[in-house]
Motif scaffolding. Structure first.
Motif, PDB file in Angstrom:
ATOM      1  N   LYS A  86       0.825  -1.208   0.000  1.00 43.87           N
ATOM      2  CA  LYS A  86       0.000   0.000   0.000  1.00 43.87           C
ATOM      3  C   LYS A  86       0.863   1.264   0.000  1.00 43.87           C
ATOM      4  N   HIS A  87       2.004   1.229   0.690  1.00 40.50           N
ATOM      5  CA  HIS A  87       2.890   2.390   0.734  1.00 40.50           C
ATOM      6  C   HIS A  87       3.798   2.463  -0.494  1.00 40.50           C
ATOM      7  N   ALA A  88       4.106   1.314  -1.082  1.00 44.31           N
ATOM      8  CA  ALA A  88       5.005   1.303  -2.242  1.00 44.31           C
ATOM      9  C   ALA A  88       4.292   1.719  -3.527  1.00 44.31           C
ATOM     10  N   PHE A  89       2.995   1.430  -3.619  1.00 44.12           N
ATOM     11  CA  PHE A  89       2.276   1.693  -4.862  1.00 44.12           C
ATOM     12  C   PHE A  89       2.262   3.172  -5.261  1.00 44.12           C
ATOM     13  N   PRO A  90       1.926   4.111  -4.366  1.00 41.94           N
ATOM     14  CA  PRO A  90       1.918   5.524  -4.792  1.00 41.94           C
ATOM     15  C   PRO A  90       3.290   6.020  -5.241  1.00 41.94           C
ATOM     16  N   VAL A  91       4.351   5.498  -4.617  1.00 42.10           N
ATOM     17  CA  VAL A  91       5.710   5.918  -4.979  1.00 42.10           C
ATOM     18  C   VAL A  91       6.059   5.464  -6.390  1.00 42.10           C
ATOM     19  N   SER A  92       5.490   4.337  -6.804  1.00 40.71           N
ATOM     20  CA  SER A  92       5.816   3.783  -8.118  1.00 40.71           C
ATOM     21  C   SER A  92       4.991   4.382  -9.250  1.00 40.71           C
ATOM     22  N   LEU A  93       3.943   5.118  -8.937  1.00 37.20           N
ATOM     23  CA  LEU A  93       3.045   5.634  -9.968  1.00 37.20           C
ATOM     24  C   LEU A  93       3.735   6.544 -10.991  1.00 37.20           C
ATOM     25  N   PRO A  94       4.641   7.445 -10.577  1.00 38.19           N
ATOM     26  CA  PRO A  94       5.337   8.245 -11.604  1.00 38.19           C
ATOM     27  C   PRO A  94       6.103   7.393 -12.607  1.00 38.19           C
ATOM     28  N   ILE A  95       6.642   6.262 -12.133  1.00 31.62           N
ATOM     29  CA  ILE A  95       7.350   5.350 -13.032  1.00 31.62           C
ATOM     30  C   ILE A  95       6.364   4.683 -13.979  1.00 31.62           C
ATOM     31  N   CYS A  96       5.148   4.443 -13.504  1.00 31.43           N
ATOM     32  CA  CYS A  96       4.119   3.789 -14.314  1.00 31.43           C
ATOM     33  C   CYS A  96       3.892   4.539 -15.618  1.00 31.43           C
ATOM     34  N   ALA A  97       3.751   5.864 -15.526  1.00 33.82           N
ATOM     35  CA  ALA A  97       3.483   6.659 -16.727  1.00 33.82           C
ATOM     36  C   ALA A  97       4.603   6.521 -17.742  1.00 33.82           C
ATOM     37  N   GLY A  98       5.837   6.605 -17.270  1.00 34.75           N
ATOM     38  CA  GLY A  98       6.968   6.487 -18.177  1.00 34.75           C
ATOM     39  C   GLY A  98       7.127   5.094 -18.750  1.00 34.75           C
ATOM     40  N   PHE A  99       6.940   4.077 -17.903  1.00 33.76           N
ATOM     41  CA  PHE A  99       7.129   2.694 -18.350  1.00 33.76           C
ATOM     42  C   PHE A  99       6.047   2.264 -19.336  1.00 33.76           C
ATOM     43  N   LEU A 100       4.824   2.714 -19.115  1.00 31.42           N
ATOM     44  CA  LEU A 100       3.765   2.342 -20.052  1.00 31.42           C
ATOM     45  C   LEU A 100       4.060   2.904 -21.444  1.00 31.42           C
ATOM     46  N   PHE A 101       4.495   4.156 -21.494  1.00 39.84           N
ATOM     47  CA  PHE A 101       4.803   4.766 -22.785  1.00 39.84           C
ATOM     48  C   PHE A 101       6.051   4.141 -23.414  1.00 39.84           C
ATOM     49  N   LEU A 102       7.106   4.004 -22.612  1.00 41.18           N
ATOM     50  CA  LEU A 102       8.355   3.446 -23.131  1.00 41.18           C
ATOM     51  C   LEU A 102       8.191   1.983 -23.509  1.00 41.18           C
ATOM     52  N   GLY A 103       7.499   1.220 -22.644  1.00 37.97           N
ATOM     53  CA  GLY A 103       7.268  -0.186 -22.953  1.00 37.97           C
ATOM     54  C   GLY A 103       6.422  -0.363 -24.205  1.00 37.97           C
ATOM     55  N   ALA A 104       5.405   0.486 -24.353  1.00 38.28           N
ATOM     56  CA  ALA A 104       4.576   0.416 -25.563  1.00 38.28           C
ATOM     57  C   ALA A 104       5.401   0.736 -26.799  1.00 38.28           C
ATOM     58  N   SER A 105       6.310   1.695 -26.692  1.00 37.17           N
ATOM     59  CA  SER A 105       7.186   2.028 -27.818  1.00 37.17           C
ATOM     60  C   SER A 105       8.048   0.831 -28.207  1.00 37.17           C
ATOM     61  N   TYR A 106       8.543   0.135 -27.180  1.00 40.73           N
ATOM     62  CA  TYR A 106       9.343  -1.061 -27.443  1.00 40.73           C
ATOM     63  C   TYR A 106       8.503  -2.151 -28.110  1.00 40.73           C
TER      64      TYR A 106
END
Length: 227
Positions: free
Chosen positions: A7-27
Motif C-alpha cells: 500500500k505504501h510502495a504503490f503511490p511511490v511507483s506511480l510516476p514510473i508507471c506513466a513512463g514505463f507504459l509509454f516506453l514499454g509500448a514504444s518497445y
C-alpha cells in the motif's frame, strides 16, 4: 505486513508507471514493426527486464549470430548495474528470499526509489522494496505487451521512436538533480562522459567513463549518500 508495505510502495511507483507504459509500448510497437510476434516482447520484458538492452536486442535478433559480441555488448550496456549493486549491498541485507528478485528486478527506476526511500516506521523494508520492484516490473511488461498488440493490428509510423530511450534518461537525470542539493556527482558524471566520448569514440567510451565516474564517487564518498 506485506500488504501494508504494498500500500505504501504503490503511490511511490506511480510516476514510473506513466513512463514505463509509454516506453514499454514504444518497445512493443518497434518489435512488431520489425516482424516479431507480440509474444516476443512479452517474454523478453518479463525475463530480461532491462529496457535499454531490450531495444538493442532487436537488432541482435535480426543480425548474424555472434554470442561473444552479444555478451560483450550486453555487459557494456548494463555495466552501470554493477555499481548500482555495490551501492545497494547494505540496503538488501536482511531481506531473505526476496533478495534474489530484488537483484533481478533492479532497473534504474527501482534503484532510484529504493536507494533514497524513506520507509515509514513499522513498514518492512524488504517487502517495501520488493513491491516497488514488482510494480515497476508489471508496468514494463504490461506496456510492452499492449504496445506489441497495438502495433500488430494498427499501422503506425515508427520513425524516430528509438529516441524514447534518450528522453527517459534525460528525465531521470533531471528528476535526480531536483531531488538533491549536492550536484558534484552529476556534474562529474557529465564532464567525464563527454571527455571519454571525445577521447575514445562512441563505440568505446562507456567502460572508461564508468570506471572514472566510480573513482570520482569514491573520492566524493563523504559527500554522497547512497543509503
Amino acid at each position: 505486513m506485506k500488504w501494508n508495505a504494498a500500500k505504501h510502495a504503490f503511490p511511490v511507483s506511480l510516476p514510473i508507471c506513466a513512463g514505463f507504459l509509454f516506453l514499454g509500448a514504444s518497445y512493443g510497437i518497434l518489435m512488431t514493426a520489425k516482424g516479431f510476434s507480440p509474444i516476443y516482447p512479452f517474454i523478453m520484458s518479463l525475463f530480461i527486464f532491462a529496457g535499454s538492452m531490450e531495444f538493442v536486442t532487436i537488432n541482435l535478433l535480426l543480425s548474424s549470430f555472434h554470442p561473444l559480441s552479444a555478451f560483450l555488448l550486453t555487459l557494456m550496456v548494463n555495466a552501470r548495474h554493477l555499481f548500482y549493486g555495490i551501492s545497494m549491498l547494505e540496503k538488501y541485507q536482511g531481506t531473505g528470499r526476496k533478495k534474489a528478485y530484488l537483484i533481478f528486478g533492479m532497473c534504474d527506476e527501482s534503484f532510484s526509489i529504493n536507494c533514497s526511500a524513506k520507509i515509514p516506521q513499522g513498514i518492512d523494508k524488504g517487502w517495501y522494496m520488493f513491491f516497488v520492484t514488482l510494480f515497476n516490473h508489471i508496468y514494463w511488461v504490461f506496456g510492452a505487451t499492449v504496445g506489441a498488440i497495438l502495433g500488430k493490428w494498427i499501422p503506425m509510423n515508427i520513425k524516430g521512436i528509438e529516441f524514447v530511450m534518450t528522453a527517459l534518461f534525460v528525465v531521470t537525470f533531471l528528476n535526480q538533480w531536483q531531488e538533491t542539493q549536492n550536484h558534484k556527482p552529476a556534474c562529474s558524471g557529465l564532464i567525464i562522459t563527454v571527455f571519454c566520448l571525445l577521447l575514445f569514440g562512441a563505440e568505446n567510451f562507456l567502460i572508461p567513463a564508468l570506471l572514472l565516474i566510480t573513482g570520482i564517487l569514491i573520492l566524493l564518498e563523504k559527500e554522497v549518500k547512497y543509503v
